[in-house]
Write an enzyme that holds these catalytic residues in place. Structure first.
Site, PDB file in Angstrom:
ATOM      1  N   ASP A 112      27.000  71.964  54.423  1.00  0.00           N
ATOM      2  CA  ASP A 112      27.473  73.264  53.938  1.00  0.00           C
ATOM      3  C   ASP A 112      26.534  73.725  52.835  1.00  0.00           C
ATOM      4  O   ASP A 112      25.710  72.941  52.344  1.00  0.00           O
ATOM      5  CB  ASP A 112      28.911  73.170  53.427  1.00  0.00           C
ATOM      6  CG  ASP A 112      29.656  74.498  53.514  1.00  0.00           C
ATOM      7  OD1 ASP A 112      29.045  75.501  53.942  1.00  0.00           O
ATOM      8  OD2 ASP A 112      30.854  74.541  53.160  1.00  0.00           O
ATOM      9  N   ASP A 116      32.107  74.240  45.988  1.00  0.00           N
ATOM     10  CA  ASP A 116      32.681  75.020  44.892  1.00  0.00           C
ATOM     11  C   ASP A 116      33.970  74.355  44.431  1.00  0.00           C
ATOM     12  O   ASP A 116      33.976  73.557  43.500  1.00  0.00           O
ATOM     13  CB  ASP A 116      32.906  76.458  45.365  1.00  0.00           C
ATOM     14  CG  ASP A 116      33.271  77.407  44.233  1.00  0.00           C
ATOM     15  OD1 ASP A 116      33.789  76.945  43.207  1.00  0.00           O
ATOM     16  OD2 ASP A 116      33.050  78.618  44.371  1.00  0.00           O
ATOM     17  N   ARG A 118      35.734  72.447  46.488  1.00  0.00           N
ATOM     18  CA  ARG A 118      35.800  71.277  47.366  1.00  0.00           C
ATOM     19  C   ARG A 118      36.937  71.369  48.380  1.00  0.00           C
ATOM     20  O   ARG A 118      37.151  70.465  49.205  1.00  0.00           O
ATOM     21  CB  ARG A 118      35.898  69.974  46.562  1.00  0.00           C
ATOM     22  CG  ARG A 118      35.548  68.721  47.353  1.00  0.00           C
ATOM     23  CD  ARG A 118      35.236  67.546  46.452  1.00  0.00           C
ATOM     24  NE  ARG A 118      33.885  67.694  45.888  1.00  0.00           N
ATOM     25  CZ  ARG A 118      33.347  66.868  45.004  1.00  0.00           C
ATOM     26  NH1 ARG A 118      34.040  65.824  44.575  1.00  0.00           N
ATOM     27  NH2 ARG A 118      32.125  67.072  44.545  1.00  0.00           N
ATOM     28  N   TRP A 183      28.034  82.419  40.433  1.00  0.00           N
ATOM     29  CA  TRP A 183      28.142  82.911  41.810  1.00  0.00           C
ATOM     30  C   TRP A 183      26.758  82.845  42.444  1.00  0.00           C
ATOM     31  O   TRP A 183      25.822  83.479  41.981  1.00  0.00           O
ATOM     32  CB  TRP A 183      28.665  84.344  41.857  1.00  0.00           C
ATOM     33  CG  TRP A 183      28.915  84.731  43.282  1.00  0.00           C
ATOM     34  CD1 TRP A 183      28.122  85.464  44.102  1.00  0.00           C
ATOM     35  CD2 TRP A 183      30.030  84.322  44.072  1.00  0.00           C
ATOM     36  NE1 TRP A 183      28.664  85.554  45.356  1.00  0.00           N
ATOM     37  CE2 TRP A 183      29.837  84.860  45.369  1.00  0.00           C
ATOM     38  CE3 TRP A 183      31.167  83.552  43.816  1.00  0.00           C
ATOM     39  CZ2 TRP A 183      30.751  84.646  46.405  1.00  0.00           C
ATOM     40  CZ3 TRP A 183      32.067  83.355  44.843  1.00  0.00           C
ATOM     41  CH2 TRP A 183      31.860  83.896  46.112  1.00  0.00           C
ATOM     42  N   ILE A 184      26.624  82.041  43.481  1.00  0.00           N
ATOM     43  CA  ILE A 184      25.326  81.844  44.120  1.00  0.00           C
ATOM     44  C   ILE A 184      25.202  82.798  45.303  1.00  0.00           C
ATOM     45  O   ILE A 184      26.037  82.797  46.208  1.00  0.00           O
ATOM     46  CB  ILE A 184      25.153  80.396  44.589  1.00  0.00           C
ATOM     47  CG1 ILE A 184      25.374  79.432  43.416  1.00  0.00           C
ATOM     48  CG2 ILE A 184      23.767  80.188  45.195  1.00  0.00           C
ATOM     49  CD1 ILE A 184      25.385  77.970  43.811  1.00  0.00           C
TER      50      ILE A 184
END
Length: 206
Positions: A112, A116, A118, A183-184
């Site tokens: 994935d 974040d 989980r 925030w990616i």
């Protein structure tokens, strides 16, 4: 305001490359399961680095899980998402076919993009373990199926979900990079890749 970090395809490529030897030598995967949509691209890039001469490519199968929800935004062109509370299946393995039987007794790598809360990873592992056990029971075999996890980024935060103790004790979890709770923004989410890359180039390295 949510801090956003922009990741480029080039960075994703290099994170996969840097992680490949550890995955190949320690996890020894015979199959990858990509969690969609964020796990598809990393899994495909990773497969190139896991390929060894005379050995076949590692097969990739896909499951679709959704946890994130869109929040209202004052800027419709720049929506903000947040982790939801319930995992929704959008795609799963065909339990009536040979797919599940082919998983039994294998070393399987779940891929994935981000760990974040989980919650998604916990759901994926638990459900796949149950399905593989059902397939093993039907085959009348006690072959052990071993799951490992690879993510590009792990957010350094308290997790809501939990992974199996033996997986964590055996270090069958690998994050290419651990980051703060930002925030990616991944490149495959961009509708304007040039603007995405411009923002990535202008930001301080995370």
């Amino acid at each position: 305001m949510v801090e956003k970090v922009y990741v480029t395809y080039n960075e994703v490529h290099k994170l996969c490359q840097a992680s490949a030897d550890r995955i190949l030598n320690d996890f020894k995967p015979k199959l990858m399961i990509a969690i969609g949509g964020g796990g598809y691209v990393p899994a495909r890039i990773l497969r190139s680095f896991l390929k060894r001469p005379t050995a076949p490519n590692i097969p990739i199968q896909a499951i679709g899980l959704s946890l994130y929800e869109q929040l209202p935004s004052t800027n419709p062109s720049n929506p903000v998402e947040t982790p939801g509370t319930k995992v929704t299946r959008t795609q799963w393995l065909d339990l009536s076919s040979l797919e599940m039987a082919n998983l039994v007794g294998k070393n399987i790598l779940i891929v994935d993009e981000v760990d974040d809360t989980r919650t998604t990873l916990e759901y994926a592992v638990k459900e796949l373990q149950k399905d593989v056990q059902t397939a093993a029971d039907k085959l009348g075999t006690d072959e052990k199926t071993q799951f490992s996890i690879f993510v590009l980024h792990n957010k350094d935060k308290t997790k809501k979900g939990h992974l199996p103790k033996d997986m964590m004790d055996d270090e069958r979890y690998l994050a290419a990079r651990t980051v703060s709770d930002v925030w990616i923004c991944y490149p495959w989410e961009a509708t304007d890749i040039d603007e995405h890359d411009r923002l990535a180039a202008s930001q301080a390295k995370y």
